[in-house]
Design an enzyme around this catalytic site. Structure first.
Site, PDB file in Angstrom:
ATOM      1  N   CYS A  95      41.460  54.581  56.213  1.00  0.00           N
ATOM      2  CA  CYS A  95      41.780  55.936  55.496  1.00  0.00           C
ATOM      3  C   CYS A  95      40.412  56.479  54.809  1.00  0.00           C
ATOM      4  CB  CYS A  95      42.803  55.846  54.485  1.00  0.00           C
ATOM      5  SG  CYS A  95      43.525  57.489  54.069  1.00  0.00           S
ATOM      6  N   HIS A  96      40.554  56.512  53.391  1.00  0.00           N
ATOM      7  CA  HIS A  96      39.289  56.880  52.660  1.00  0.00           C
ATOM      8  C   HIS A  96      38.518  55.536  52.598  1.00  0.00           C
ATOM      9  CE1 HIS A  96      41.574  60.419  52.128  1.00  0.00           C
ATOM     10  NE2 HIS A  96      40.578  61.033  51.698  1.00  0.00           N
TER      11      HIS A  96
END
Length: 170
Positions: A104-105
């Site tokens: 994800c991030h």
């Protein structure tokens, strides 16, 4: 024999992007250590479904103590990349060619460590431009493996992420 996996974490991590991979690592016999800024601090996931206690501070450990690094997503990587100690810690894993697992991030921390240029990766769609600007060849796939990097986009990708993460650990 199980490997030692460092998990760097701050508040507001994406709950399942922590619990899914960590549960898979533990079930496979690997040892997981939660690294944060304050030993014993309770960190709470973005969805408030997961609560995690920090095992050791970033100052109490070294990348040489571990075989691999896991960077869960959510807001945690953005908070961690403001702290040079976590940036250096991440960079050291790549310098040693140890596996780095990001979802994800998670790649935000890797961007700040300046280790992504020329690599193939994926991440959450909102950081695609950040990755490309940092020199990454972005692939919109559930999991991307490039040498010592394993990256995924989002919670739906966790099964593929876990599969490749565990394969990388042997």
């Amino acid at each position: 024999m199980g490997k030692k996996v460092a998990v760097v974490l701050a508040d507001h991590f994406e709950d399942v992007e922590f619990t899914g991979p960590v549960d898979a690592l533990k079930e496979a016999g690997h040892e997981v250590t939660i690294i944060g800024t304050e030993k014993g601090a309770e960190l709470v996931g973005k969805q408030e479904e997961a609560k995690v206690t920090v095992d050791v501070t970033i100052d109490e450990t070294s990348s040489s103590d571990f075989d691999a690094l896991l960077i869960p997503g959510g807001f945690s990587p953005d908070l961690l990349r403001e702290d040079d100690r976590f940036v250096t810690f991440t960079e050291e894993f790549d310098t040693s060619k140890k596996p780095i697992f990001s979802i994800c991030h998670g790649p935000q921390l890797m961007i700040n460590a300046k280790i992504v240029k020329g690599r193939k990766m994926t991440g959450y769609k909102s950081i695609r431009i950040d990755l490309e600007n940092a020199g990454v060849t972005y692939e919109d796939n559930e999991v991307v493996v490039d040498d010592n990097f394993v990256s995924s986009r989002q919670p739906d990708d966790i099964p593929a992420f876990n599969r490749e993460m565990l394969a990388k650990l042997g």
